[in-house]
Design an enzyme around this catalytic site. Structure first.
Site, short mmCIF file in Angstrom:
data_model
loop_
_atom_site.label_atom_id
_atom_site.label_comp_id
_atom_site.label_asym_id
_atom_site.label_seq_id
_atom_site.Cartn_x
_atom_site.Cartn_y
_atom_site.Cartn_z
N HIS A 27 0.83 -1.21 0.00
CA HIS A 27 0.00 0.00 0.00
C HIS A 27 0.87 1.26 0.00
O HIS A 27 2.03 1.24 0.42
CB HIS A 27 -0.92 0.01 1.23
CG HIS A 27 -0.14 0.00 2.52
ND1 HIS A 27 0.43 1.13 3.04
CD2 HIS A 27 0.19 -1.02 3.32
CE1 HIS A 27 1.08 0.81 4.14
NE2 HIS A 27 0.96 -0.50 4.33
N GLU A 48 -1.18 -7.29 7.48
CA GLU A 48 0.17 -7.10 8.02
C GLU A 48 0.34 -7.93 9.29
O GLU A 48 -0.66 -8.36 9.90
CB GLU A 48 0.41 -5.60 8.29
CG GLU A 48 1.82 -5.25 8.75
CD GLU A 48 2.91 -5.77 7.81
OE1 GLU A 48 3.01 -7.00 7.60
OE2 GLU A 48 3.70 -4.94 7.31
O1 LIG Z 1 2.31 -2.23 10.17
C1 LIG Z 1 3.42 -1.68 10.07
O2 LIG Z 1 3.94 -1.08 10.99
C2 LIG Z 1 4.14 -1.75 8.75
C3 LIG Z 1 5.39 -2.59 8.81
O3 LIG Z 1 5.96 -2.75 7.56
O4 LIG Z 1 3.28 -2.33 7.86
P1 LIG Z 1 2.61 -1.60 6.64
O5 LIG Z 1 3.29 -2.13 5.41
O6 LIG Z 1 1.18 -1.99 6.70
O7 LIG Z 1 2.83 -0.13 6.81
#
Ligand SMILES: O=C(O)[C@@H](CO)OP(=O)(O)O
Length: 186
Positions: free
Chosen positions: A11, A86
Site C-alpha cells: 500500500h 500485516e
Molecule cells: O504495520 C506496520 O507497521 C508496517 C510494517 O511494515 O506495515 P505496513 O506495510 O502496513 O505499513
C-alpha cells in the site's frame, strides 16, 4: 513448489508510516504521497497484460484504498483475504517505533515487530501466507503490506528476495515474481 505468476504491491504511504508508528492490524489513511504512490503503481499495472489475473488485497483500509487507486476500474474485482494482512503487533499497534524497545541482531527492524506483546509473530504470518499461496490457481495481483510482502516473496523466490530495497520502503513499486525470480518494477 512453483507458484503462479504474481505482482505484489505494498500500500501507499500512510499517516502512521510517515510518523514511524506501528500499524499491524490497525489502520491509518494514505497521505497525499501515499495516494501518489498508488497512482504510480496504477501506471505500472496499466502497462501490463493482466488478462486472466485475479486481484486479492489485504482487508486493511490502507490496502483497499491503494487497490482502489492503483487498480482503477478493475478495483471492483478485487477480493480481500485476512491472510494478506500485516503482521499483528498486539499492544504496540499505533505506537511510535522509536519509543518502544528496539530490536537487535541482523534485522533489528523485523526483530522489533517480533517482540510486540500479544503480537502475532513471524511464524504465524508465514503459515497464513503459505496457506494463501498454496490455494492460488491463477496468476494474481496482490495488494498487501511491508512485512507480508517480504514473507510472500521469501516463500516464492527464497531468501534472496529480501536483499531487495528495504521492507519498510518501496511504496510506488510493484514486485513481479515469475518462475522463481523477482523483479522490482518502478
Ligand atoms: O504495520 C506496520 O507497521 C508496517 C510494517 O511494515 O506495515 P505496513 O506495510 O502496513 O505499513
Amino acid at each position: 513448489m512453483t507458484y503462479p505468476e504474481l505482482y505484489i504491491l505494498r500500500h501507499g504511504q500512510t499517516e502512521w508510516n510517515a510518523e514511524d508508528r506501528m500499524q499491524g492490524w490497525l489502520n491509518s489513511p494514505l497521505t497525499p504521497k501515499g495516494e501518489m504512490d498508488a497512482a504510480r503503481q496504477g501506471e505500472i499495472l496499466r502497462d501490463l497484460d493482466l488478462t486472466g489475473f485475479e486481484f486479492w488485497s489485504s482487508p486493511s483500509g490502507r490496502a483497499v484504498q491503494t487497490a482502489g487507486i492503483a487498480c482503477g476500474p478493475l478495483a471492483e474485482a478485487v477480493h480481500t483475504d485476512t491472510r494478506l494482512r500485516e503482521i499483528g503487533v498486539g499492544d504496540w499497534a499505533g505506537r511510535l517505533r522509536a519509543e518502544l524497545p528496539q530490536g537487535t541482531g541482523d534485522d533489528p527492524y523485523m526483530a522489533q515487530y517480533e517482540m510486540a506483546p500479544n503480537g502475532e509473530g513471524l511464524a504465524a504470518v508465514e503459515a497464513r501466507c503459505l496457506s494463501f499461496l498454496s490455494e492460488m490457481k491463477r496468476p494474481t495481483v496482490l495488494i498487501t503490506h511491508g512485512i507480508t510482502s517480504r514473507v510472500i516473496r521469501s516463500i516464492v523466490v527464497g531468501k534472496d528476495a529480501l536483499a531487495n530495497p528495504s521492507i519498510h520502503g518501496g511504496q510506488g513499486c510493484v514486485y513481479h515474481l515469475k518462475g522463481g525470480t523477482q523483479k522490482m518494477l518502478t
